[in-house]
Scaffold this motif. Structure first.
Motif, PDB file in Angstrom:
ATOM      1  N   VAL A 168      16.728  57.306  66.811  1.00 18.93           N
ATOM      2  CA  VAL A 168      15.752  58.387  66.661  1.00 18.93           C
ATOM      3  C   VAL A 168      15.363  58.608  65.195  1.00 18.93           C
ATOM      4  N   GLU A 173       5.957  61.576  72.507  1.00 19.10           N
ATOM      5  CA  GLU A 173       7.250  62.215  72.773  1.00 19.10           C
ATOM      6  C   GLU A 173       8.223  61.253  73.438  1.00 19.10           C
ATOM      7  N   SER A 174       7.699  60.293  74.190  1.00 17.66           N
ATOM      8  CA  SER A 174       8.567  59.336  74.885  1.00 17.66           C
ATOM      9  C   SER A 174       9.411  58.514  73.913  1.00 17.66           C
ATOM     10  N   TYR A 175       8.974  58.369  72.658  1.00 18.44           N
ATOM     11  CA  TYR A 175       9.770  57.612  71.690  1.00 18.44           C
ATOM     12  C   TYR A 175      11.151  58.234  71.500  1.00 18.44           C
ATOM     13  N   LEU A 176      11.245  59.550  71.535  1.00 21.01           N
ATOM     14  CA  LEU A 176      12.553  60.202  71.400  1.00 21.01           C
ATOM     15  C   LEU A 176      13.497  59.746  72.505  1.00 21.01           C
ATOM     16  N   ARG A 177      13.020  59.799  73.744  1.00 24.88           N
ATOM     17  CA  ARG A 177      13.837  59.383  74.888  1.00 24.88           C
ATOM     18  C   ARG A 177      14.189  57.903  74.801  1.00 24.88           C
ATOM     19  N   LEU A 178      13.204  57.079  74.504  1.00 23.99           N
ATOM     20  CA  LEU A 178      13.412  55.638  74.493  1.00 23.99           C
ATOM     21  C   LEU A 178      14.383  55.214  73.400  1.00 23.99           C
ATOM     22  N   ALA A 234      16.592  57.140  71.890  1.00 26.90           N
ATOM     23  CA  ALA A 234      17.896  57.755  72.152  1.00 26.90           C
ATOM     24  C   ALA A 234      18.675  56.995  73.219  1.00 26.90           C
ATOM     25  N   SER A 235      17.960  56.304  74.111  1.00 25.73           N
ATOM     26  CA  SER A 235      18.645  55.593  75.195  1.00 25.73           C
ATOM     27  C   SER A 235      18.857  54.109  74.890  1.00 25.73           C
ATOM     28  N   CYS A 239      16.708  51.713  73.804  1.00 24.99           N
ATOM     29  CA  CYS A 239      15.655  50.821  74.291  1.00 24.99           C
ATOM     30  C   CYS A 239      14.919  50.089  73.177  1.00 24.99           C
ATOM     31  N   ASP A 246      11.216  49.902  78.058  1.00 22.03           N
ATOM     32  CA  ASP A 246      11.627  51.037  78.892  1.00 22.03           C
ATOM     33  C   ASP A 246      12.664  50.517  79.888  1.00 22.03           C
ATOM     34  N   GLN A 305      13.987  51.944  82.294  1.00 24.27           N
ATOM     35  CA  GLN A 305      13.792  52.435  83.662  1.00 24.27           C
ATOM     36  C   GLN A 305      12.732  51.650  84.412  1.00 24.27           C
TER      37      GLN A 305
END
Length: 161
Positions: free
Chosen positions: A9, A46-51, A53-54, A56, A73, A75
């Protein structure tokens, strides 16, 4: 030697800056100046935070210098991003990043990847084994529409476990 490291992140501002340089310099041959301006001025989604952090994202580095990055991604199997520093384009960095994303995809059990390719990147993705399924108007998060190719690729059998 190019090393692939996990993106995190805190890397988002530097990666986004690299992406903006790539859009401005490498995409200008296929898109209008107005599209390039809007596209390159958009903030990270905003999806960059999730990606990131996981786990990816992969960052290509050489001697501590960031040369490119890719995001898959976990998922969906969609390649969300693959950008290389414009001055380093054509030197195998994108290929190395795609190989790394293949490894992540194999860990997740994917047998196929897909992406929306900007027109300037279509030949690169074809060289990586992607096949264009259709041309599409991609609605970018900045609310502009960009011509793109929806592409798919079956993962190489040697990347599957």
């Amino acid at each position: 030697m190019i090393e692939l490291k996990p993106g995190a992140v805190p890397d988002i501002p530097l990666l986004w800056s690299l992406r903006t340089r790539a859009v401005r310099q490498l995409c200008a041959s296929h898109y209008s100046p107005e599209q390039i301006d809007i596209w390159s001025e958009s903030p990270p989604p905003e999806s960059y935070l999730r990606l990131l952090a996981s786990g990816c994202a992969l960052v290509a580095e050489q001697e501590g210098e960031r040369l490119g990055y890719g995001i898959l991604d976990r998922q969906s199997g969609e390649v969300i991003a693959l950008f290389v520093e414009p001055a380093e384009a054509g030197k195998g960095i994108g290929k190395r990043l795609m190989q790394g994303l293949d490894g992540i995809a194999a860990q997740e059990g994917f047998t196929r990847l897909y992406l929306y390719a900007s027109l300037n990147a279509a030949d690169f993705y074809r060289a990586m084994g992607f096949v264009a399924m259709r041309e599409e108007a991609y609605l970018h998060p900045s609310a502009i529409t960009l011509r793109s190719l929806y592409m798919e690729r079956v993962l190489p059998m040697n990347s599957l476990h």
